[in-house]
Motif scaffolding. Sequence first.
Motif, PDB file in Angstrom:
ATOM      1  N   LYS A  84       6.124   3.184   5.238  1.00 43.36           N
ATOM      2  CA  LYS A  84       5.260   4.329   4.963  1.00 43.36           C
ATOM      3  C   LYS A  84       4.147   4.407   6.009  1.00 43.36           C
ATOM      4  CE  LYS A  84       4.976   5.923   0.858  1.00 43.36           C
ATOM      5  NZ  LYS A  84       5.490   7.247   1.119  1.00 43.36           N
ATOM      6  N   ALA A 190       6.655   2.690  -9.908  1.00 46.10           N
ATOM      7  CA  ALA A 190       5.774   2.915  -8.758  1.00 46.10           C
ATOM      8  C   ALA A 190       5.595   1.664  -7.916  1.00 46.10           C
ATOM      9  CB  ALA A 190       4.414   3.397  -9.255  1.00 46.10           C
ATOM     10  N   MET A 351       6.814  13.086  -8.025  1.00 45.33           N
ATOM     11  CA  MET A 351       6.417  11.679  -8.099  1.00 45.33           C
ATOM     12  C   MET A 351       5.043  11.483  -8.726  1.00 45.33           C
ATOM     13  SD  MET A 351       8.082   9.061  -7.462  1.00 45.33           S
ATOM     14  CE  MET A 351       7.429   7.743  -8.419  1.00 45.33           C
ATOM     15  N   ALA A 363       4.090   2.023 -19.235  1.00 42.29           N
ATOM     16  CA  ALA A 363       3.256   0.864 -18.884  1.00 42.29           C
ATOM     17  C   ALA A 363       2.007   0.828 -19.734  1.00 42.29           C
ATOM     18  CB  ALA A 363       2.889   0.942 -17.404  1.00 42.29           C
TER      19      ALA A 363
ATOM     20  N   PRO B 219      -1.292 -10.327  -9.628  1.00 38.81           N
ATOM     21  CA  PRO B 219      -0.897  -9.521 -10.795  1.00 38.81           C
ATOM     22  C   PRO B 219       0.477  -8.877 -10.612  1.00 38.81           C
ATOM     23  CG  PRO B 219      -3.173  -9.073 -10.224  1.00 38.81           C
ATOM     24  CD  PRO B 219      -2.612  -9.902  -9.126  1.00 38.81           C
ATOM     25  N   ALA B 220       0.822  -8.493  -9.364  1.00 35.13           N
ATOM     26  CA  ALA B 220       2.129  -7.872  -9.134  1.00 35.13           C
ATOM     27  C   ALA B 220       3.259  -8.882  -9.344  1.00 35.13           C
ATOM     28  CB  ALA B 220       2.207  -7.306  -7.721  1.00 35.13           C
ATOM     29  N   LEU B 221       3.002 -10.137  -8.980  1.00 33.44           N
ATOM     30  CA  LEU B 221       4.064 -11.149  -9.055  1.00 33.44           C
ATOM     31  C   LEU B 221       4.225 -11.730 -10.455  1.00 33.44           C
ATOM     32  CD1 LEU B 221       3.507 -13.050  -5.690  1.00 33.44           C
ATOM     33  CD2 LEU B 221       5.459 -11.646  -6.299  1.00 33.44           C
ATOM     34  N   ASP B 225       3.491  -4.516 -15.937  1.00 33.15           N
ATOM     35  CA  ASP B 225       3.056  -3.131 -15.782  1.00 33.15           C
ATOM     36  C   ASP B 225       1.965  -2.767 -16.782  1.00 33.15           C
ATOM     37  OD1 ASP B 225       5.364  -0.564 -14.712  1.00 33.15           O
ATOM     38  OD2 ASP B 225       4.530  -2.284 -13.664  1.00 33.15           O
ATOM     39  N   LYS B 228      -3.044  -2.941 -16.198  1.00 30.78           N
ATOM     40  CA  LYS B 228      -3.352  -1.941 -15.174  1.00 30.78           C
ATOM     41  C   LYS B 228      -4.661  -2.299 -14.493  1.00 30.78           C
ATOM     42  CE  LYS B 228      -2.244   1.603 -18.093  1.00 30.78           C
ATOM     43  NZ  LYS B 228      -1.110   1.045 -18.820  1.00 30.78           N
ATOM     44  N   MET B 233      -3.482   0.783  -9.178  1.00 32.56           N
ATOM     45  CA  MET B 233      -3.553   2.252  -9.242  1.00 32.56           C
ATOM     46  C   MET B 233      -3.643   2.841  -7.839  1.00 32.56           C
ATOM     47  SD  MET B 233      -3.429   3.167 -12.433  1.00 32.56           S
ATOM     48  CE  MET B 233      -2.330   1.832 -12.806  1.00 32.56           C
ATOM     49  N   TYR B 235      -2.521   1.480  -5.046  1.00 32.21           N
ATOM     50  CA  TYR B 235      -1.203   1.313  -4.430  1.00 32.21           C
ATOM     51  C   TYR B 235      -0.248   2.408  -4.899  1.00 32.21           C
ATOM     52  CZ  TYR B 235       3.385  -0.695  -3.438  1.00 32.21           C
ATOM     53  OH  TYR B 235       4.673  -0.888  -2.995  1.00 32.21           O
ATOM     54  N   GLN B 236      -0.259   2.684  -6.199  1.00 35.67           N
ATOM     55  CA  GLN B 236       0.655   3.697  -6.743  1.00 35.67           C
ATOM     56  C   GLN B 236       0.422   5.060  -6.098  1.00 35.67           C
ATOM     57  OE1 GLN B 236       0.259   3.862 -10.987  1.00 35.67           O
ATOM     58  NE2 GLN B 236       1.452   2.012 -11.331  1.00 35.67           N
ATOM     59  N   VAL B 238      -1.172   5.813  -3.209  1.00 36.32           N
ATOM     60  CA  VAL B 238      -1.000   5.880  -1.751  1.00 36.32           C
ATOM     61  C   VAL B 238       0.462   5.675  -1.355  1.00 36.32           C
ATOM     62  CG1 VAL B 238      -1.605   4.748   0.424  1.00 36.32           C
ATOM     63  CG2 VAL B 238      -3.356   5.145  -1.296  1.00 36.32           C
ATOM     64  N   MET B 239       1.099   4.660  -1.936  1.00 35.65           N
ATOM     65  CA  MET B 239       2.427   4.265  -1.451  1.00 35.65           C
ATOM     66  C   MET B 239       3.574   4.925  -2.209  1.00 35.65           C
ATOM     67  SD  MET B 239       1.453   2.359   0.941  1.00 35.65           S
ATOM     68  CE  MET B 239       2.860   1.474   1.532  1.00 35.65           C
ATOM     69  N   THR B 240       3.330   5.374  -3.427  1.00 31.34           N
ATOM     70  CA  THR B 240       4.427   5.942  -4.210  1.00 31.34           C
ATOM     71  C   THR B 240       4.254   7.439  -4.417  1.00 31.34           C
ATOM     72  OG1 THR B 240       4.631   3.835  -5.384  1.00 31.34           O
ATOM     73  CG2 THR B 240       5.758   5.720  -6.339  1.00 31.34           C
ATOM     74  N   ALA B 241       3.086   7.851  -4.914  1.00 28.77           N
ATOM     75  CA  ALA B 241       2.877   9.273  -5.212  1.00 28.77           C
ATOM     76  C   ALA B 241       2.454  10.066  -3.983  1.00 28.77           C
ATOM     77  CB  ALA B 241       1.824   9.425  -6.312  1.00 28.77           C
ATOM     78  N   ASN B 242       2.252   9.387  -2.852  1.00 31.67           N
ATOM     79  CA  ASN B 242       1.835  10.063  -1.608  1.00 31.67           C
ATOM     80  C   ASN B 242       0.563  10.891  -1.788  1.00 31.67           C
ATOM     81  OD1 ASN B 242       3.591   9.331   0.493  1.00 31.67           O
ATOM     82  ND2 ASN B 242       5.217  10.573  -0.383  1.00 31.67           N
ATOM     83  N   LEU B 244      -2.828  10.496  -1.010  1.00 29.94           N
ATOM     84  CA  LEU B 244      -3.852   9.690  -0.328  1.00 29.94           C
ATOM     85  C   LEU B 244      -5.264  10.011  -0.802  1.00 29.94           C
ATOM     86  CD1 LEU B 244      -1.384   9.178   1.622  1.00 29.94           C
ATOM     87  CD2 LEU B 244      -3.083   8.922   3.412  1.00 29.94           C
TER      88      LEU B 244
END
Lengths: 364, 274
Positions: A84, A190, A351, A363, B219-221, B225, B228, B233, B235-236, B238-242, B244
Amino acid sequence: MTSAIHQPKLATMLSKPSRRSLLAMGGAAICAPYLGSTSLRAQGKELVVPMSGGSFMTIWGSEIADTFKQKTGISVKMVPGNMKTHAMASLAAKGNAPFDLAFGNGDDFVQLLDSNKLLPLTPDKVPNIDDIHVKFKEQWQGYGSMFDYFSIGLAYSTEQVKNPPTSWREFVERTQKGDFGANVFFNGLAAGVRGPEVLVNLARALTGNEQNVDAAFEAIRKMKPNIFKFFGSINDPIVMLLNGEGVIGPSWDGRTFVAQDESNDKVRFIKPTDGVASNGPAIGVIKGGNEDAAYQLVNHALSVEVQKPFCEKMFYGAVNTKVVYSGSLMQRIPKPDEVNIPSERFMAANMGSWVKRWNQEIAS
Amino acid sequence: MLGAVGPACLYVVILLVLPFIYLVYLSLQEGGHGADQTAALSLANYVEIFTSRIYLESLWGTLQLGVAVTALTLLIGYPVAYYIAQSGSRFAMFTMAVIILPLFVSVVVRSFGWMILLGRQGNVNRMLMGLGFTDKPLQLLYTPGAVTVGLVHILAPLMILPIASVLRGLDPALREAASSLGASRAKVFWTVTLPLSLPGVAAGCVLVLAHVIAAFVLPALIGSDRVKLMATMIYQQVMTANNLPLGAALAVVMVVATFALLALAGFIARRHRV
């Protein structure tokens, strides 16, 4: 007293470095490796390609980059990192493209396409494009193609599950009933583990329509009490199956095959009868880079000669229809007609709302 | 003076101040797929953050986790720091080495260690089953408890080291004077040693709290889910929902919260300076 001995400026800098000279030398040391590379790229003798890293990059290097250099004399510089971030660099660039190829996730490819950053992959420039299955290129409107495809089906522990499900629908129903206990894992939406692909595939499996995600959300919500982990790493399913944390859940075909072989059949892969979730990196040519050389590399990457060895080493599906896999891979790797490639535009457009809904309904 | 401070100021301005200003500017835009990039700047993202249950839960959850981990590291860390600072034995040095050495191991590797310990077939479950506390493995991994334990383990050195440093710097004559005037050991600790060690405690709390607020990898490892956190949040978005701009707004809120805590810690430290 003035010294009669005049030392050269560089010698003075090295023997009695000041703060300014140290900063200058440091800056030069950082820039030096790139100057040579920039020069090669400017001469058209080098292509810069974004990569994620790991074994994908290693095998891409040996099977595609190295063979391309042998054929054309053009080096391929692979830049590892987050796909990305690479895509954002290409999107943000005005004029000087940081990469010659677009190579990465579908949602980023959509942005590059809509931002007019890509060149068309026409048969005269990329002859091998005609051998690519239509499923892997139709949504890119002639500006890109998938390079390979992974498949997500179900993986299970053979010690814990004696009667595995054969379809997504059966998996969902039995999980909701508690047949597998609270030992089921599922993709986090996500977390960069193809959660959206699995979501729309589940919608298609349950209702026949990938856009009916309401049904998928409802199914996952009912499964939730028996899902102990919405995983966030591609390796998690196999790790959880092998260490006994989980007994069944979605997983990638290639990684499951490797684990099956290395663990002496302790885990197995199920190709659900109602369709396998699939996707893969898209590849294209960026405007303003080394366009001619980039076209050659794309054509090379999509050829039978490199698709077959690359995909066999990675256990990925080849998008070139002329590839014939060796040995047992012919039965293992799902065929193009068995996989469901989701609409990247549909996923990208929704998304944000899916993430919000996931946080509220799943979640929590 | 300017020659000495200038490069440092330039460093901070270029690498911290300017990026933060850009982050604030980005947070005032609208984002996401199909968003109108030419729209005027607005506070819409901040309104969404402070009116959305999910983001308020994340803020509250992050702060709760921060306070819990800070309190636990303080409870565990202060006695260890006291022992290291006050004991002259070789074992105290060995203890110091044991505390420092894990800092050389990455968070990812240490998280995998906790995955092995807390797994259903891990050492903790085996011990519990062996002692008869349970007849089947408990779900210890991928829970809020696992995240708390992991963060305490990883951040304890950041609490112990500042406190030990301050305790070592205390003038022993102050404790001796209190003892000679009839104070018991406990009273000397509560009235002399503890107040004087508060700057170290504040420094340790700030370090631990700042790290917990920004915690993402552990927390991710080993979390789930359902836990929270603000970093998740961000990361979600910026990297998933685009999105920014919304991610930037969440980051600004996180930075402001961290600086507010730093200011509070600084205030406490100044009040107790001797």
